[in-house]
Design an enzyme around this catalytic site. Structure first.
Site: not given
Ligand code: NI
Length: 264
Positions: A214, A74
């Site tokens: 991430h 993400d």
């Protein structure tokens, strides 16, 4: 531009950390009202992957027969994403990238490479808004602007949405024309910023897991070679969310793929 980036280069990036991209809280716990799983059924047929951004991408493994996991990243694209793409290639791994719309124009060539190398592209809103806290109209604007930015750069629309913080209003979710991907394994990479802890968190992976990470954190990218090797040694194949789920439905949330057949 998307060339091999050496580890030392990555470390230089680290020390030059003007990049305190603090999108912390992204891995917040699942909202209590989340409802995910569609029932097991014949539609969960093997190899029936959803359309991919890159139509030339090779079909993935048959996740009804072999162990599969969907690694998801993400908040990108970011300065470490290009080296992550090379690491994924080295391990023949496909992943899913949930992009922040406003950052796409900063690194369009990286986003193009994500799609060109057969990864799935997902929508993570334009400006990392909590979709449970803004109006449905505002949320739709956040998503639409990001859809357009992705299409402009890759030529294809995103195939899945991940709401920031894992929160979304039920009425908004049901209105969406894409499936919503949550996760079942949170690495807490955004919190620990520690490659060893990120690697260890993958011990929780089981067939069908969707793993939250991430790619804006250098510690996460640093963890990937070992995490990929460990999971491969356990027999896992690395697929996109749509490949993992098989035939994800619009307006429906998924925390895992359906992996009963390979659950050993
Ligand atoms: Ni996020």
């Amino acid at each position: 531009m998307v060339s091999m980036v050496s580890r030392s280069k990555v470390l230089k990036f680290l020390s030059a950390s003007a990049l305190a991209v603090l999108l912390a809280g992204c891995g917040a716990p699942l909202s209590a009202h989340w409802q995910g799983f569609p029932p097991d059924g014949p539609e969960r047929a093997a190899g029936k992957g959803a359309p991919q951004a890159d139509a030339s991408a090779a079909p993935g493994p048959d996740c009804s027969q072999v162990k599969c996991v969907a690694l998801t990243f993400d908040d990108g694209p970011g300065p470490y994403t290009a080296s992550l793409l090379d690491i994924l290639d080295e391990h023949e791994a496909k992943a899913t990238f949930f992009l922040i719309g406003k950052d796409i124009a900063k690194l369009p060539e990286v986003v193009r490479e994500e799609a060109a190398r057969g990864h799935e592209i997902g929508n993570h809103t334009w400006s990392h808004q909590d979709l449970a806290k803004i109006s449905v109209a505002a949320a739709q604007r956040e998503l639409r602007k990001t859809d357009a930015a992705i299409k402009e750069v890759t030529g294809a629309s995103p195939t899945v949405i991940r709401p920031p913080y894992g929160t979304i209003r039920e009425d908004l979710k049901k209105s969406l024309d894409l499936p919503v991907a949550m996760w079942s394994v949170d690495t807490f990479d955004w919190k620990t910023r520690d490659a060893k802890k990120t690697i260890k968190s993958a011990e929780k992976v089981v067939p069908g897991s969707i793993v939250l990470m991430h790619d804006i954190h250098p510690s996460t990218v640093k963890a990937m070679p070992t995490m990929l090797a460990d999971l491969k040694a356990r027999g896992f194949h690395f697929v996109t969310v749509s490949q993992l789920v098989g035939d994800p439905k619009p307006g429906t949330g998924y925390e895992t793929g359906q992996q009963a057949a390979a659950g050993k």
